[in-house]
Scaffold this active site. Structure first.
Site, short mmCIF file in Angstrom:
data_model
loop_
_atom_site.label_atom_id
_atom_site.label_comp_id
_atom_site.label_asym_id
_atom_site.label_seq_id
_atom_site.Cartn_x
_atom_site.Cartn_y
_atom_site.Cartn_z
N SER A 150 0.84 -1.18 0.00
CA SER A 150 0.00 0.00 0.00
C SER A 150 0.89 1.24 0.00
O SER A 150 1.65 1.44 -0.94
CB SER A 150 -0.94 -0.05 1.20
OG SER A 150 -2.04 0.80 1.03
N HIS A 195 -8.29 -4.92 -0.52
CA HIS A 195 -7.01 -4.26 -0.28
C HIS A 195 -6.06 -5.15 0.51
O HIS A 195 -4.85 -4.92 0.51
CB HIS A 195 -7.25 -2.94 0.47
CG HIS A 195 -6.04 -2.07 0.52
ND1 HIS A 195 -5.26 -1.78 -0.59
CD2 HIS A 195 -5.44 -1.42 1.56
CE1 HIS A 195 -4.26 -1.00 -0.25
NE2 HIS A 195 -4.33 -0.77 1.04
#
Length: 735
Positions: A589, A704
């Site tokens: 991320s 995610h």
């Protein structure tokens, strides 16, 4: 193990003690138009991008490219000799029966979501504290996600539940398709164990819901054109009555299209009921509004506090955690302080505070919990956890001693439920301890007990790998500007500082997220036990030393995160912990941006790069999914002055042909609706077009986090470890 970019929803509700991973939807043309200033500043020019077609997440052409790249990577990594043994070992770790079940108290029950080889998507289940104390508790299944998905022919992944106190019978359950942030919300009865016919339901969206009473909820969702912010989060909160269509719900609170999000937190402590509404104007600043119990929305009043402070209440006390220096009443309170004030007096204009915590250069506030009579602070001192405790009395807070295991990481969770009459757990809490080589232990604590009184040990994990001969140490590197940057080295058995140890350097460096010691069966089995060293870098941008450590590496100073990471790598080489030939980096991320930028800037330092669910195209990040919500961290690339410094590190714009980069592995998920998979896709495509060696794997679901169940997690991680051993082991490429 990739860290997730935090959603503004989680940040906004921290004061209310709530947590959520809800994220945004793609921005709409309506919301973009609504947020445009009357005279927009000149935009930085957007260069031609031949790979923008890969931003079409579900497009046939894009998915064909993904499947082709997946197959190529699987053919290389899935056939390596390490792959299958590591996959089996990781799956065993992920499905281990002695995992400590994480629990949430709801009245008389402790709830848990459990995944294993028989229940891949999970059992939502519950037990009592008396049962939980046993080595093998008896669990009652409330909802079987695998059975539900099979019956409804849907790929359901658990998204959480909001329960109606104090009975906790009715819940608003969120279900995600494939692990995306967007969820379907459906009302569920935990007694009949059925979804409620005609109950509250919401279609798939990035929604927030909370109970007002048995027949009324607050709802923030996609109500149609103009109802979302530029970041794709709900802009409007409505009051919705049972039995009425959503279109009839009454608007009670609105933000602006240029805000990141709006949210609501309900404090239903008897005698101190209040509702807080928030407008997050950016990721770190928000406007707070108070609505007295039972009052109409027009009675809502703004709360006069610093916009970047974290606001909380403990019955009649206002708590303020400062993120910047604040001078009030002639007294300066430094960033990172925790202040307490009489709530009623504060609302009338009085500004008298009791200081409950003041930071030092090495000591910061990491979190806090409340029992009925105590406030317990979770502190970080030189990247190790400690505790402090205050007793709440009618005259104010009194400091009382508290002891805790050290020097690893502590986790706290309160068991107090103010809505339970004569709550037997009013002053009880759960405490976890772990470090790099010590499996997790869970204790039951009582804030009224003597400091030396032993806590009840509820659960302790068995070792997941043989740590005999391994050791962990803390070191410090000197960054480009002279800042001392701490990092941990976890040494495998028998390793020596001879420059030949395969070493994996992990970092994050953003959003005030701290990387404290933790125990990982995956790293232990797949890396440490096979002779690799693990390094964790506590670089600026994180929260290890409080707000100043984070704020030192945002916006125009973001490059400091990368300078710190490079400094740690150089220190490892200088100390002969490893060498560039055997050094790899990993991050997810924001950490994916970290390793992407570092790879482009210093390709000579590394021989492996695992870049997970990353941001990489910083020219367009703010128009892709949740990107606009993170401009307080990175800046606005549409403004030429800000693009001038973003462009200096944006990996997608800086990767060049003719440079010898390490062979890189990009991983992402098609169902990641927070960080757009186009970042990883486009970077891989550009590097391939430039003639670089690239491996790429995109899970078709998983959100995610990159995976939706343990089998997918084990498979993905095994590809990563097979790649690391290919690059950093004895047979890897020379550097």
């Amino acid at each position: 193990m990739s860290d997730s970019l935090p959603s503004p929803r989680r940040r906004a509700l921290a004061a209310a003690g709530l947590a959520s991973l809800l994220g945004p939807l793609p921005r709409t043309a309506m919301s973009q138009a609504a947020s445009a200033p009357a005279t927009p500043p000149p935009a930085a020019p957007v260069p031609d991008d031949p790979f923008r077609w890969l931003e079409d997440v579900q497009g046939d052409k894009s998915l064909a490219w993904v499947r082709e790249r997946n197959a190529a990577s699987q053919a290389v990594l899935g056939t390596r000799p390490e792959f299958e043994p590591i996959r089996r070992e990781l799956l065993e770790v992920l499905n281990a029966k002695d995992r400590i079940p994480a629990v949430t108290r709801r009245g008389a029950w402790l709830y848990n979501l459990w995944q294993d080889e028989q229940h891949k998507r999970g059992l939502w289940r519950r037990t009592t504290l008396a049962e939980y104390r046993k080595p093998q508790p008896a669990w009652e299944t409330v909802l079987d996600l695998d059975a539900l998905g099979a019956a409804e022919k849907e790929n359901w992944v658990w998204g959480g539940a909001v329960a109606l106190a104090p009975e906790y019978r009715r819940c608003l359950v969120a279900l995600s398709r494939g692990g995306a942030d967007a969820t379907v919300v459906r009302e569920f009865d935990t007694v009949t164990k059925r979804f409620v016919d005609g109950g509250f339901t919401l279609p798939e969206a990035k929604s927030e819901v909370d109970w007002i009473d048995a027949d009324t909820v607050y709802v923030a969702t996609d109500f149609g054109a103009g109802s979302l912010t530029d970041s794709g989060y709900p802009r409007v909160i409505k009051r919705w009555k049972r039995g009425t269509p959503l279109s009839d719900a009454q608007t009670v609170f609105e933000g602006q299209a240029s805000d990141v999000s709006v949210s609501v937190g309900i404090d239903d402590t008897p005698g101190h009921e209040r509702t807080q509404f928030y407008r997050a104007t950016d990721f770190y600043n928000r406007k707070t509004f108070l609505l007295p119990h039972g009052a109409e929305p027009k009675a809502m009043q703004p709360l006069d506090v610093p916009d970047d402070a974290v606001v909380g209440f403990m019955r009649d006390t206002l708590l303020l955690e400062l993120r910047s220096d604040w001078t009030v009443g002639g007294t300066r309170h430094p960033a990172g302080s925790l202040l307490a004030a009489d709530a009623a007096a504060y609302l009338k204009g009085e500004r008298r505070f009791q200081v409950l915590f003041t930071p030092t250069p090495t000591r910061s506030l990491s979190g806090r919990i409340q029992t009925r009579d105590h406030l317990v602070l979770n502190l970080i001192d030189n990247v190790a956890s400690t505790l402090a405790m205050w007793h709440k009395t009618p005259q104010g807070f009194v400091s009382v001693p508290i002891e805790a295991p050290t020097p690893g990481s502590l986790g706290l969770a309160s068991l107090h439920d103010p809505r339970v009459p004569k709550d037997p757990l009013a002053n009880h809490y759960l405490l976890t301890y772990t470090d790099f080589l010590t499996p997790d232990t869970l204790y039951l604590g009582d804030t009224t007990a003597a400091p030396q009184a032993p806590r009840e040990r509820l659960k302790q994990r068995q070792p997941l790998f043989d740590a005999t001969g391994m050791r962990a140490e803390q070191r410090f590197a000197r960054s480009k500007d002279g800042t001392r940057v701490p990092y941990f080295v976890v040494w495998p058995k028998g390793a020596q500082a001879d420059g030949r140890t395969p070493t994996l350097l992990y970092g994050y460096g953003g959003f005030k997220i701290s990387l404290k010691p933790w125990y990982s069966g995956g790293f232990g089995r797949a890396w440490l036990s096979r002779g690799g060293a693990l390094v964790i870098a506590n670089i600026r941008g994180g929260g290890e030393f409080g707000p100043a450590w984070h704020q030192a590496a945002v916006k125009a100073n973001k490059q400091r995160s990368y300078d710190d990471f490079i400094a740690v790598a150089e220190d490892l080489v200088a100390a002969k912990v490893t060498s560039p030939r055997h050094l790899g980096i990993m991050g997810g991320s924001n950490g994916g941006l970290l390793v992407g930028a570092t790879m482009v800037q210093r390709p000579d330092l590394f021989n492996a790069v695992v870049c997970q669910v990353p941001l990489l195209d910083m020219r367009r990040y703010n128009v892709l999914l949740a990107g606009a919500s993170w401009m307080a961290e990175y800046g606005n690339p549409d403004l030429p002055a800000e693009w001038a410094w973003i462009s200096g590190y944006s990996p997608y714009q800086n990767v060049k042909p003719g440079v010898k980069y390490p062979k890189v592995l990009f991983t992402t998920s098609t169902r990641d609706d927070r960080v757009h998979p186009g970042h990883a896709r486009k970077m891989a495509a550009r590097m391939l077009a430039q003639g670089h060696e690239v491996l790429y794997y995109e899970n078709i679901e998983g959100g995610h986090g990159g995976a939706a169940d343990n089998e997918q997690r084990a498979y993905l991680q095994s590809l990563e470890y097979a790649y690391l051993w290919q690059q950093l082991g004895p047979a890897g490429r020379g550097g």
